[in-house]
Write an enzyme that holds these catalytic residues in place. Structure first.
Site, short mmCIF file in Angstrom:
data_model
loop_
_atom_site.label_atom_id
_atom_site.label_comp_id
_atom_site.label_asym_id
_atom_site.label_seq_id
_atom_site.Cartn_x
_atom_site.Cartn_y
_atom_site.Cartn_z
N SER A 193 57.60 20.69 31.74
CA SER A 193 57.82 21.51 32.94
C SER A 193 56.46 21.76 33.59
O SER A 193 55.43 21.71 32.92
CB SER A 193 58.46 22.84 32.54
OG SER A 193 58.38 23.77 33.61
N TYR A 245 59.17 30.29 27.65
CA TYR A 245 59.55 28.99 28.22
C TYR A 245 58.29 28.17 28.50
O TYR A 245 58.18 27.01 28.09
CB TYR A 245 60.36 29.21 29.51
CG TYR A 245 60.80 27.92 30.17
CD1 TYR A 245 61.92 27.24 29.71
CD2 TYR A 245 60.09 27.39 31.25
CE1 TYR A 245 62.33 26.05 30.31
CE2 TYR A 245 60.49 26.22 31.85
CZ TYR A 245 61.60 25.56 31.39
OH TYR A 245 62.01 24.37 31.98
P1 NDP Z 1 70.73 23.36 32.10
O1 NDP Z 1 70.66 24.78 31.68
O2 NDP Z 1 71.54 22.98 33.28
O3 NDP Z 1 71.17 22.46 30.87
C1 NDP Z 1 70.58 22.64 29.62
C2 NDP Z 1 71.38 21.92 28.58
O4 NDP Z 1 70.84 22.27 27.30
C3 NDP Z 1 72.85 22.34 28.58
O5 NDP Z 1 73.66 21.22 28.36
C4 NDP Z 1 72.91 23.31 27.42
O6 NDP Z 1 74.16 23.39 26.80
C5 NDP Z 1 71.89 22.71 26.48
N1 NDP Z 1 71.49 23.70 25.48
C6 NDP Z 1 70.94 24.90 25.71
N2 NDP Z 1 70.80 25.57 24.55
C7 NDP Z 1 71.30 24.77 23.58
C8 NDP Z 1 71.48 24.91 22.18
N3 NDP Z 1 71.16 26.04 21.54
N4 NDP Z 1 72.02 23.90 21.50
C9 NDP Z 1 72.39 22.76 22.12
N5 NDP Z 1 72.27 22.57 23.45
C10 NDP Z 1 71.73 23.58 24.17
O7 NDP Z 1 69.20 22.93 32.30
P2 NDP Z 1 68.54 21.68 33.04
O8 NDP Z 1 69.47 20.54 33.05
O9 NDP Z 1 67.96 22.18 34.28
O10 NDP Z 1 67.31 21.41 32.04
C11 NDP Z 1 67.20 20.25 31.24
C12 NDP Z 1 65.77 20.19 30.75
O11 NDP Z 1 64.89 20.06 31.87
C13 NDP Z 1 65.32 21.45 30.02
O12 NDP Z 1 64.48 21.08 28.94
C14 NDP Z 1 64.53 22.20 31.07
O13 NDP Z 1 63.58 23.05 30.49
C15 NDP Z 1 63.89 21.06 31.81
N6 NDP Z 1 63.45 21.36 33.18
C16 NDP Z 1 64.37 21.62 34.18
C17 NDP Z 1 63.94 21.87 35.47
C18 NDP Z 1 64.90 22.15 36.59
O14 NDP Z 1 64.45 22.44 37.71
N7 NDP Z 1 66.21 22.07 36.38
C19 NDP Z 1 62.50 21.87 35.80
C20 NDP Z 1 61.64 21.61 34.69
C21 NDP Z 1 62.11 21.35 33.44
P3 NDP Z 1 75.37 24.24 27.46
O15 NDP Z 1 75.76 23.48 28.68
O16 NDP Z 1 76.41 24.20 26.41
O17 NDP Z 1 74.83 25.58 27.76
#
Ligand code: NDP
Length: 251
Positions: A157, A170
């Site tokens: 990130s 984070y």
């Molecule tokens: P979302 O919150 O939309 O999706 C995150 C995913 O991770 C979901 O499928 C969620 O599951 C899963 N997850 C969270 N906690 C757990 C857990 N305890 N066990 C298993 N699965 C888990 O986030 P994004 O798609 O936006 O983010 C994806 C990655 O990209 C992350 O690492 C984030 O930090 C990174 N990122 C995103 C940015 C953005 O602008 N979107 C910018 C920079 C980095 P569930 O659906 O069941 O909750």
């Protein structure tokens, strides 16, 4: 130094015969990555904590005519080393190797000053974003070695490259993610066909982004589909030999 390959054009069969694990595959960027990898021929292992969401992605891939995926429900918050070992055994029995591992699952935690940050939330964020990625990497490494050219992709990130106020655990977890990627890449250098790199997706239209920026109009934010070229590049053989690098998915 950051790399950019966001204009990469992937051949349709880029990931044919590859087995790729996506964590957090039920929603957001992970869901799109899983569907995109499958559309390019990969057999995708969908790992996440909400089974109905994984099943929905499974159905989407089947409907689109992709290779039959596998579902593995796991709450990374609760997972301990035994769970990762058990998972690696299951992958070994089913596939005997792993060509790609996308560490995508992530937890945002609180947006608050360090002085007010809850210790419990801090631990949760570090568990999901860092400890789980370590546990999965450690236990799956032998299977990645079994592949011809295994690729481990971590998700960083912007706040994991330059610290910013109120991003708490984070931001710290994303610095740690870059560290894990660099240490791993250096260890693999010259002795393994496995490579390790990280992607900073940049602002992307997902639930996490909407939670972090509630006042923002989601329609103005880049979609997960738009950032897929970098994910495809790092999972496919065009990035063979590229390791230890940090990529920005957006220019
Ligand atoms: P979302 O919150 O939309 O999706 C995150 C995913 O991770 C979901 O499928 C969620 O599951 C899963 N997850 C969270 N906690 C757990 C857990 N305890 N066990 C298993 N699965 C888990 O986030 P994004 O798609 O936006 O983010 C994806 C990655 O990209 C992350 O690492 C984030 O930090 C990174 N990122 C995103 C940015 C953005 O602008 N979107 C910018 C920079 C980095 P569930 O659906 O069941 O909750």
């Amino acid at each position: 130094m950051s790399e950019f390959i966001g204009d990469y054009q992937a051949p349709e069969d880029l990931l044919e015969d590859k087995v790729i694990l996506v964590t957090g595959a039920g929603d957001g960027i992970g869901r799109t990555a899983a569907r995109t990898f499958a559309a390019h021929g990969a057999t995708v292992i969908l790992l996440g904590r909400t089974t109905p969401k994984l099943e929905a992605v499974y159905d989407e891939i089947e409907r689109a005519g992709g290779p039959q995926p596998a579902i593995f429900p796991m709450d990374l918050q609760q997972a301990r080393i035994e769970n990762f070992e058990h998972f690696a055994e299951a992958v070994d029995q089913e596939f005997g190797r792993l060509d790609g591992l996308l560490h995508n699952a992530g937890l945002l935690g609180q947006r608050t000053p360090i002085a007010n940050y809850h210790f419990g939330t801090w631990e949760q964020v570090m568990q999901v974003n860092v400890n789980a990625a370590f546990g999965l990497t450690k236990t799956l490494l032998p299977l990645l070695e079994n592949a011809q050219s295994g690729s481990v992709v971590f998700t960083g990130s912007s706040v994991g490259l330059k610290g910013r106020a109120y991003w708490g655990a984070y931001a710290v977890s994303k610095f740690a993610t870059e560290g894990l990627m660099q240490v791993l890449a250096d260890e693999l250098d010259g002795v393994s066909n496995v490579r390790a790199n990280s992607i900073n997706p940049g602002a992307t239209r997902t639930n996490m982004r909407a939670t972090a920026y509630p006042a923002e109009d989601p329609q103005t934010v880049t979609t997960p589909e738009d950032i897929m070229p970098t994910y495809l590049y790092l999972m496919g053989d065009d990035s063979k030999g590229v390791s230890g690098k940090q990529f920005n998915a957006q220019g």
